[in-house]
Scaffold this active site. Structure first.
Site, PDB file in Angstrom:
ATOM      1  N   ARG A 119      43.121  -4.595  32.130  1.00 34.48           N
ATOM      2  CA  ARG A 119      44.355  -5.329  31.872  1.00 34.48           C
ATOM      3  C   ARG A 119      45.567  -4.624  32.459  1.00 34.48           C
ATOM      4  NH1 ARG A 119      42.387  -8.183  27.000  1.00 34.48           N
ATOM      5  NH2 ARG A 119      44.039  -9.534  26.255  1.00 34.48           N
ATOM      6  N   ARG A 135      42.135 -22.320  17.706  1.00 34.06           N
ATOM      7  CA  ARG A 135      40.841 -21.627  17.824  1.00 34.06           C
ATOM      8  C   ARG A 135      40.305 -21.119  16.486  1.00 34.06           C
ATOM      9  NH1 ARG A 135      40.422 -16.709  21.799  1.00 34.06           N
ATOM     10  NH2 ARG A 135      42.335 -16.142  20.713  1.00 34.06           N
ATOM     11  N   ARG A 173      41.901 -15.544  14.127  1.00 37.17           N
ATOM     12  CA  ARG A 173      42.407 -14.230  14.516  1.00 37.17           C
ATOM     13  C   ARG A 173      43.859 -14.021  14.074  1.00 37.17           C
ATOM     14  NH1 ARG A 173      40.547 -13.370  20.700  1.00 37.17           N
ATOM     15  NH2 ARG A 173      42.666 -12.517  20.785  1.00 37.17           N
TER      16      ARG A 173
HETATM   17  P1  AP5 Z   1      41.398 -10.370  23.655  1.00 41.35           P
HETATM   18  O1  AP5 Z   1      40.470 -10.539  22.540  1.00 41.35           O
HETATM   19  O2  AP5 Z   1      40.867 -10.010  24.990  1.00 41.35           O
HETATM   20  O3  AP5 Z   1      42.273 -11.670  23.771  1.00 41.35           O
HETATM   21  P2  AP5 Z   1      42.951 -12.431  25.002  1.00 41.35           P
HETATM   22  O4  AP5 Z   1      42.875 -11.832  26.335  1.00 41.35           O
HETATM   23  O5  AP5 Z   1      44.322 -12.685  24.512  1.00 41.35           O
HETATM   24  O6  AP5 Z   1      42.088 -13.643  25.225  1.00 41.35           O
HETATM   25  P3  AP5 Z   1      41.463 -14.571  24.156  1.00 41.35           P
HETATM   26  O7  AP5 Z   1      40.249 -13.943  23.584  1.00 41.35           O
HETATM   27  O8  AP5 Z   1      42.533 -15.001  23.198  1.00 41.35           O
HETATM   28  O9  AP5 Z   1      41.119 -15.834  25.040  1.00 41.35           O
HETATM   29  P4  AP5 Z   1      39.834 -16.175  25.904  1.00 41.35           P
HETATM   30  O10 AP5 Z   1      40.245 -16.234  27.315  1.00 41.35           O
HETATM   31  O11 AP5 Z   1      38.671 -15.332  25.551  1.00 41.35           O
HETATM   32  O12 AP5 Z   1      39.598 -17.667  25.423  1.00 41.35           O
HETATM   33  P5  AP5 Z   1      38.444 -18.327  24.494  1.00 41.35           P
HETATM   34  O13 AP5 Z   1      37.192 -18.459  25.277  1.00 41.35           O
HETATM   35  O14 AP5 Z   1      38.395 -17.680  23.169  1.00 41.35           O
HETATM   36  O15 AP5 Z   1      42.488  -9.262  23.285  1.00 41.35           O
HETATM   37  C1  AP5 Z   1      43.121  -9.281  22.041  1.00 41.35           C
HETATM   38  C2  AP5 Z   1      44.048  -8.071  21.906  1.00 41.35           C
HETATM   39  O16 AP5 Z   1      43.275  -6.860  21.981  1.00 41.35           O
HETATM   40  C3  AP5 Z   1      45.100  -7.900  23.015  1.00 41.35           C
HETATM   41  O17 AP5 Z   1      46.261  -8.651  22.762  1.00 41.35           O
HETATM   42  C4  AP5 Z   1      45.347  -6.390  22.956  1.00 41.35           C
HETATM   43  O18 AP5 Z   1      46.127  -6.059  21.857  1.00 41.35           O
HETATM   44  C5  AP5 Z   1      43.951  -5.841  22.717  1.00 41.35           C
HETATM   45  N1  AP5 Z   1      43.212  -5.583  23.964  1.00 41.35           N
HETATM   46  C6  AP5 Z   1      42.035  -6.167  24.337  1.00 41.35           C
HETATM   47  N2  AP5 Z   1      41.618  -5.690  25.526  1.00 41.35           N
HETATM   48  C7  AP5 Z   1      42.568  -4.788  25.918  1.00 41.35           C
HETATM   49  C8  AP5 Z   1      42.714  -3.985  27.073  1.00 41.35           C
HETATM   50  N3  AP5 Z   1      41.803  -4.006  28.073  1.00 41.35           N
HETATM   51  N4  AP5 Z   1      43.791  -3.173  27.166  1.00 41.35           N
HETATM   52  C9  AP5 Z   1      44.723  -3.123  26.161  1.00 41.35           C
HETATM   53  N5  AP5 Z   1      44.643  -3.869  25.037  1.00 41.35           N
HETATM   54  C10 AP5 Z   1      43.576  -4.696  24.912  1.00 41.35           C
HETATM   55  O19 AP5 Z   1      39.049 -19.810  24.344  1.00 41.35           O
HETATM   56  C11 AP5 Z   1      40.265 -20.033  23.627  1.00 41.35           C
HETATM   57  C12 AP5 Z   1      40.186 -21.401  22.923  1.00 41.35           C
HETATM   58  O20 AP5 Z   1      40.136 -22.439  23.914  1.00 41.35           O
HETATM   59  C13 AP5 Z   1      38.931 -21.596  22.061  1.00 41.35           C
HETATM   60  O21 AP5 Z   1      39.265 -22.366  20.937  1.00 41.35           O
HETATM   61  C14 AP5 Z   1      37.966 -22.380  22.981  1.00 41.35           C
HETATM   62  O22 AP5 Z   1      37.074 -23.205  22.249  1.00 41.35           O
HETATM   63  C15 AP5 Z   1      38.946 -23.208  23.793  1.00 41.35           C
HETATM   64  N6  AP5 Z   1      38.468 -23.488  25.146  1.00 41.35           N
HETATM   65  C16 AP5 Z   1      37.831 -22.637  26.006  1.00 41.35           C
HETATM   66  N7  AP5 Z   1      37.584 -23.232  27.185  1.00 41.35           N
HETATM   67  C17 AP5 Z   1      38.075 -24.500  27.087  1.00 41.35           C
HETATM   68  C18 AP5 Z   1      38.127 -25.615  27.974  1.00 41.35           C
HETATM   69  N8  AP5 Z   1      37.636 -25.528  29.218  1.00 41.35           N
HETATM   70  N9  AP5 Z   1      38.722 -26.740  27.545  1.00 41.35           N
HETATM   71  C19 AP5 Z   1      39.235 -26.832  26.284  1.00 41.35           C
HETATM   72  N10 AP5 Z   1      39.201 -25.824  25.388  1.00 41.35           N
HETATM   73  C20 AP5 Z   1      38.638 -24.661  25.779  1.00 41.35           C
HETATM   74 MG    MG Z   2      38.356 -13.689  24.240  1.00 47.46          MG
END
Ligand code: AP5
Ligand code: MG
Length: 213
Positions: free
Chosen positions: A87, A126, A160
């Protein structure tokens, strides 16, 4: 094959990573999931990161690089899917070194493009199964009416702490300031492929399969 799924919060990284795990026997390495596990099990590190995560800020490079280093030493199966890592540019450099140490390389970086409005809608709707990690969405893939996860049958539905509008704004800001420069970094290195993350889950899955060849 080792790949990165790169995209803003809610882009669908976790959703698509789970499919790749099932179909290609790959290993999903989600630093977000690892940090939430540490938080839930009450480890010292988990306590340190809990507030930072709830605010939507990034935890330190040192912590997440340490988590990834540990995982890379284990079984490699069909390869690693890096979900939410790297990231920052420092994390990207560290990943290159860690893979090199293991005699591994990066085969593709898949950018998942989704516009900001859709991200807000996805994130605030979500839910996740606390037992198996299956991802649901109130609008597009609701938690089953019988109250049981469609994947494992558990009734442990979780939301979350950082899935609210304020934290999401901060997460987006962190993405644009610190993570989006990685697109240029990987373009220059070679291996960057972009897919439209806005379609149906199955369509996005097909685009990723095509991008991976
Ligand atoms: P992290 O858990 O990685 O969260 P994020 O990057 O914010 O991403 P998300 O998990 O929220 O989204 P996603 O892309 O996985 O989407 P999802 O498939 O769930 O990180 C959380 C926190 O941890 C950070 O803020 C930070 O504090 C820390 N952190 C983590 N890694 C770090 C790093 N490397 N360095 C520093 N800090 C770090 O889908 C989302 C929703 O959309 C779901 O409801 C799903 O059903 C829906 N959905 C998915 N695809 C579709 C589609 N095609 N159409 C319609 N709906 C859909
Ligand atoms: Mg995720």
């Amino acid at each position: 094959m080792n790949i990165i799924l790169l995209g803003p919060p809610g882009a669908g990284k976790g959703t698509q990573a789970r499919t790749l795990v099932e179909e290609r026997n790959m290993i999903q390495l989600s630093t977000g999931d690892m940090l939430r596990e540490a938080k839930d099990s009450g480890t010292e590190m988990g306590k340190v990161v809990a507030d930072v995560m709830a605010r939507g800020e990034l935890v330190t490079d040192e912590i997440v690089i340490g988590l990834i280093r540990e995982k890379l030493q284990g079984d490699k199966q069909g390869g690693f899917i890096f979900d939410g890592f790297p990231r920052t540019l420092a994390q990207a450099d560290a990943l290159a070194e860690l893979l090199d140490e293991q005699g591994e390389s990066l085969d593709a970086v898949v950018e998942m493009r989704v516009d900001d409005e859709a991200l807000v809608q996805r994130i605030t709707a979500r839910s996740t199964c606390g037992n198996c990690g299956e991802v649901f969405n109130d609008l597009t893939k609701p938690w089953p009416a019988d109250g049981k996860c469609s994947n494992c049958g558990s009734d442990d539905v979780k939301r979350r702490a950082d899935d609210n509008e304020d934290s999401l704004k901060q997460r987006l800001m962190e993405y644009y300031k610190k993570t989006s420069p990685l697109l240029g970094y990987y373009y220059a290195k070679g291996g960057l492929r972009s897919v439209n993350g806005l379609g149906e889950i199955a369509d996005v899955k097909a685009s990723i399969a095509k991008a991976l060849g």
